[in-house]
Scaffold this active site. Structure first.
Site, PDB file in Angstrom:
ATOM      1  CG  HIS A  72      -2.025  -0.945   0.954  1.00  0.00           C
ATOM      2  ND1 HIS A  72      -3.280  -0.780   1.907  1.00  0.00           N
ATOM      3  CD2 HIS A  72      -2.418  -1.935   0.388  1.00  0.00           C
ATOM      4  CE1 HIS A  72      -4.137  -1.635   1.600  1.00  0.00           C
ATOM      5  NE2 HIS A  72      -3.388  -2.468   0.578  1.00  0.00           N
ATOM      6  CE1 TYR A 201      -5.097   3.580   9.421  1.00  0.00           C
ATOM      7  CE2 TYR A 201      -5.107   3.469  11.674  1.00  0.00           C
ATOM      8  CZ  TYR A 201      -4.691   3.075  10.319  1.00  0.00           C
ATOM      9  OH  TYR A 201      -3.573   2.133  10.694  1.00  0.00           O
ATOM     10  N   PRO A 294      -3.556  -0.308  19.036  1.00  0.00           N
ATOM     11  CG  PRO A 294      -5.113  -1.616  18.520  1.00  0.00           C
ATOM     12  CD  PRO A 294      -4.540  -0.912  19.455  1.00  0.00           C
ATOM     13  CE  LYS A 298       4.389   2.840  13.603  1.00  0.00           C
ATOM     14  NZ  LYS A 298       4.990   2.543  12.166  1.00  0.00           N
ATOM     15  CE1 TYR A 384       0.094   2.516   8.330  1.00  0.00           C
ATOM     16  CE2 TYR A 384      -1.092   3.718   9.935  1.00  0.00           C
ATOM     17  CZ  TYR A 384      -0.826   2.672   8.852  1.00  0.00           C
ATOM     18  OH  TYR A 384      -1.720   1.928   8.973  1.00  0.00           O
TER      19      TYR A 384
HETATM   20  P1  FAS Z   1       3.211 -12.021  21.500  1.00  0.00           P
HETATM   21  O1  FAS Z   1       2.123 -11.974  22.567  1.00  0.00           O
HETATM   22  O2  FAS Z   1       2.833 -12.303  20.149  1.00  0.00           O
HETATM   23  O3  FAS Z   1       4.249 -13.414  22.002  1.00  0.00           O
HETATM   24  C1  FAS Z   1       4.413 -13.878  23.252  1.00  0.00           C
HETATM   25  C2  FAS Z   1       4.218 -15.337  23.253  1.00  0.00           C
HETATM   26  O4  FAS Z   1       4.894 -15.649  24.858  1.00  0.00           O
HETATM   27  C3  FAS Z   1       2.958 -15.894  23.337  1.00  0.00           C
HETATM   28  O5  FAS Z   1       2.763 -16.957  22.217  1.00  0.00           O
HETATM   29  C4  FAS Z   1       2.666 -16.343  24.854  1.00  0.00           C
HETATM   30  O6  FAS Z   1       1.702 -17.480  24.590  1.00  0.00           O
HETATM   31  C5  FAS Z   1       4.231 -16.791  24.960  1.00  0.00           C
HETATM   32  N1  FAS Z   1       4.205 -16.880  26.402  1.00  0.00           N
HETATM   33  C6  FAS Z   1       3.348 -16.320  27.385  1.00  0.00           C
HETATM   34  N2  FAS Z   1       3.707 -16.448  28.785  1.00  0.00           N
HETATM   35  C7  FAS Z   1       4.613 -17.738  28.536  1.00  0.00           C
HETATM   36  C8  FAS Z   1       5.370 -18.388  29.656  1.00  0.00           C
HETATM   37  N3  FAS Z   1       5.125 -18.461  30.843  1.00  0.00           N
HETATM   38  N4  FAS Z   1       6.020 -19.570  29.037  1.00  0.00           N
HETATM   39  C9  FAS Z   1       6.372 -19.678  27.548  1.00  0.00           C
HETATM   40  N5  FAS Z   1       5.714 -18.631  26.766  1.00  0.00           N
HETATM   41  C10 FAS Z   1       4.918 -17.797  27.292  1.00  0.00           C
HETATM   42  N6  FAS Z   1      -0.765  -5.040  16.871  1.00  0.00           N
HETATM   43  C11 FAS Z   1      -0.903  -4.455  15.760  1.00  0.00           C
HETATM   44  O7  FAS Z   1       0.076  -3.890  15.259  1.00  0.00           O
HETATM   45  N7  FAS Z   1      -2.125  -4.411  15.117  1.00  0.00           N
HETATM   46  C12 FAS Z   1      -3.232  -4.961  15.873  1.00  0.00           C
HETATM   47  O8  FAS Z   1      -4.446  -5.098  15.176  1.00  0.00           O
HETATM   48  C13 FAS Z   1      -3.123  -5.745  16.765  1.00  0.00           C
HETATM   49  N8  FAS Z   1      -4.017  -6.559  17.526  1.00  0.00           N
HETATM   50  C14 FAS Z   1      -3.853  -7.296  18.399  1.00  0.00           C
HETATM   51  C15 FAS Z   1      -4.871  -8.068  18.950  1.00  0.00           C
HETATM   52  C16 FAS Z   1      -4.656  -8.798  20.190  1.00  0.00           C
HETATM   53  C17 FAS Z   1      -5.898  -9.582  20.806  1.00  0.00           C
HETATM   54  C18 FAS Z   1      -3.302  -8.713  20.718  1.00  0.00           C
HETATM   55  C19 FAS Z   1      -3.211  -9.311  22.143  1.00  0.00           C
HETATM   56  C20 FAS Z   1      -2.399  -8.167  20.257  1.00  0.00           C
HETATM   57  C21 FAS Z   1      -2.516  -7.373  19.166  1.00  0.00           C
HETATM   58  N9  FAS Z   1      -1.697  -6.308  18.540  1.00  0.00           N
HETATM   59  C22 FAS Z   1      -1.686  -5.933  17.361  1.00  0.00           C
HETATM   60  C23 FAS Z   1      -0.539  -6.635  19.054  1.00  0.00           C
HETATM   61  C24 FAS Z   1       0.568  -7.600  18.692  1.00  0.00           C
HETATM   62  O9  FAS Z   1       0.528  -8.027  17.517  1.00  0.00           O
HETATM   63  C25 FAS Z   1       1.879  -7.852  19.365  1.00  0.00           C
HETATM   64  O10 FAS Z   1       2.383  -6.571  19.416  1.00  0.00           O
HETATM   65  C26 FAS Z   1       2.685  -8.954  18.781  1.00  0.00           C
HETATM   66  O11 FAS Z   1       2.221 -10.046  19.145  1.00  0.00           O
HETATM   67  C27 FAS Z   1       3.772  -8.846  19.703  1.00  0.00           C
HETATM   68  O12 FAS Z   1       4.843  -9.967  19.742  1.00  0.00           O
HETATM   69  P2  FAS Z   1       5.577 -10.496  20.971  1.00  0.00           P
HETATM   70  O13 FAS Z   1       6.230  -9.628  21.587  1.00  0.00           O
HETATM   71  O14 FAS Z   1       5.859 -11.714  20.077  1.00  0.00           O
HETATM   72  O15 FAS Z   1       4.351 -11.083  21.755  1.00  0.00           O
HETATM   73  C1  PHB Z   2      -5.371  -4.829  10.959  1.00  0.00           C
HETATM   74  O1  PHB Z   2      -5.123  -5.142   9.523  1.00  0.00           O
HETATM   75  O2  PHB Z   2      -5.329  -5.726  11.977  1.00  0.00           O
HETATM   76  C2  PHB Z   2      -4.432  -3.322  11.476  1.00  0.00           C
HETATM   77  C3  PHB Z   2      -4.303  -2.437  10.399  1.00  0.00           C
HETATM   78  C4  PHB Z   2      -3.763  -1.251  11.009  1.00  0.00           C
HETATM   79  C5  PHB Z   2      -3.940  -0.688  12.527  1.00  0.00           C
HETATM   80  C6  PHB Z   2      -4.271  -1.785  13.322  1.00  0.00           C
HETATM   81  C7  PHB Z   2      -4.725  -3.027  12.682  1.00  0.00           C
HETATM   82  O3  PHB Z   2      -3.663   0.363  12.613  1.00  0.00           O
END
Ligand code: FAS
Ligand code: PHB
Length: 391
Positions: A72, A201, A294, A298, A384
């Site tokens: 994009h 947005y 979100p 980032k 961004y």
């Molecule tokens: P993660 O949380 O991805 O990974 C951490 C891992 O550690 C998990 O698999 C967990 O199971 C494991 N863990 C936890 N405790 C443990 C233990 N005791 N022992 C072993 N393993 C353990 N970001 C965006 O930019 N856009 C979005 O739309 C967006 N939507 C999201 C929706 C949800 C529901 C959530 C929770 C987050 C969202 N995020 C979004 C943010 C998300 O993308 C995170 O920034 C990203 O997963 C970060 O990656 P990690 O730091 O690897 O953490």
């Molecule tokens: C998504 O596609 O999940 C998304 C994109 C942009 C955002 C947040 C989530 O700022």
């Protein structure tokens, strides 16, 4: 067992860290509390900034991304009766990619499996020990209920916001900053072609809405809702009607096309930063150290940026006994963490209404300025599309 780096967490941070360390000849074990299938199926982020794509490309992980991802040039900012396109390529020379976190995870797991990366899934009772020594270790219970110990030269806390790593740092060592927002995002996945070529947005008196996507046939959309919203209490029609109203359906002939909703969830919104991102031989990366709302897309990208700094630092420490980059890791990572924390807060406060008429006037004025000013739009674009990793 013994390894060079014990990585807690098989999310994007942990997986990419293991890949980058291996490229520097450093062995790791990745430990994960969930099952392999659960982690693979988690629906989360969807947008990769240019720095993330460059890092994935540098380690040969951009094949499927370039085939199936959607590049994009920018985004739309929308408010009642107005929609403006911000072209990041024209403004700052960088694009962004729509490619789901589930796909990034799939590519990383495949690459790690191909070289025999050691994973330990479905562990429990993970505990960290002797972090302030040069011989730290983990204990945990494996899937068969057996107590295990893993000795390492360093431990990487990539265990997300609720993992044990950050909590293993003695109280009084670190400092936290937190801001909870008075709203959440109600996210849906729908089997329908996106109604827009690039993300929209939208500011609206009823609340924020975002039209994103996952492919040419799957749309990803979000609605601002109260923090305690139960996703089951909204009918599909109510969801699509609110999205249509907020996104400007019927405005200048634009239409939002509904379709079957295949997933729904409510994501709370908060900003959170923990400093320092290092204690002894424990190094934090990703959501283990910081959470962003979100709105700035980032979360995933910050996790990638952290490990892009952490991997060479650990490699220098382990391979050459050179601790300089490890000693400066926290300070260098936090510069970008705070920049992205500010940008995510700035986007969130600009676009989410909360019933205050004066703030609504300020938000609309800010949107007008950002959309019409070269300086304003370049400032949004620079943040961004992604700042250099070494920012
Ligand atoms: P993660 O949380 O991805 O990974 C951490 C891992 O550690 C998990 O698999 C967990 O199971 C494991 N863990 C936890 N405790 C443990 C233990 N005791 N022992 C072993 N393993 C353990 N970001 C965006 O930019 N856009 C979005 O739309 C967006 N939507 C999201 C929706 C949800 C529901 C959530 C929770 C987050 C969202 N995020 C979004 C943010 C998300 O993308 C995170 O920034 C990203 O997963 C970060 O990656 P990690 O730091 O690897 O953490
Ligand atoms: C998504 O596609 O999940 C998304 C994109 C942009 C955002 C947040 C989530 O700022």
């Amino acid at each position: 067992m013994r390894t060079q780096v014990a990585i807690i967490g098989a999310g994007p941070a942990g997986l990419l860290l293991s890949h980058l360390l291996a490229a520097d000849g450093v062995e790791s074990v990745v430990l994960e509390t969930r099952s392999r299938e659960y982690v693979a199926a988690r629906i989360r982020a969807g947008l990769l900034e240019s720095s993330t794509v460059d890092i994935l490309a540098a380690c040969g992980l951009d094949g499927r991304l370039r085939e199936q991802g959607l590049e994009h040039r920018g985004i739309y900012l929308q408010w009642p009766e107005e929609r403006h396109h911000l072209d990041f390529v024209d403004l700052v020379g960088r694009s962004v990619w729509v490619y789901g976190q589930t796909e990034v995870t799939r590519d990383l797991v495949a690459a790690r499996d191909a070289v025999g990366q050691q994973f330990v899934y479905e562990i429990s009772d993970t505990a960290l020990h002797d972090l302030d020594s040069d011989r730290p270790y983990l204990t945990y219970v494996d899937v068969d209920g057996r107590e295990q110990r893993l000795d390492a030269d360093a431990i990487a806390g990539c265990d997300g916001s609720f993992g044990p790593s950050r909590k293993a740092i003695p109280s009084g060592v670190g400092q936290t900053w937190e801001r909870a927002y008075p709203f959440a995002w109600f996210g849906i996945l729908a089997d329908v072609a996106p109604s827009t070529d690039e993300l929209i947005y939208a500011w609206h008196p009823d609340g924020f809405a975002l039209h994103s996507m996952r492919s040419e046939s799957v749309s990803r959309l979000y609605l601002q809702v109260p923090p305690d919203t139960d996703p089951a209490t909204w009918s599909d029609d109510q969801i699509w009607e609110a999205l249509a109203r907020r996104l400007g359906h019927g405005q200048n002939g634009w239409q939002l096309h509904p379709g079957p909703i295949t997933d729904r969830s409510v994501l709370p919104m908060r900003s959170y930063v923990y400093e320092p991102m290092r204690y002894g031989r424990l190094f934090l990366a990703g959501d283990a150290a910081h959470i962003v709302p979100p709105t700035g897309a980032k979360g995933l990208n910050l996790a990638v940026a952290d490990v892009a700094l952490l991997a060479p630092a650990l490699a220098a420490m382990i391979n050459k006994g050179d601790h300089a980059a490890a000693d400066s890791y926290s300070e260098r990572a936090l510069r970008r963490v705070w920049r992205c924390t500010h940008f995510s807060w700035w986007m969130t406060t600009m676009l989410h209404t909360h019933g205050d008429d004066f703030d609504a006037q300020l938000q609309k004025s800010q949107l007008q300025w950002v959309s019409s000013s070269a300086a304003g739009s370049a400032g949004l674009a620079e943040n961004y599309a992604g700042l250099p990793i070494s920012y």
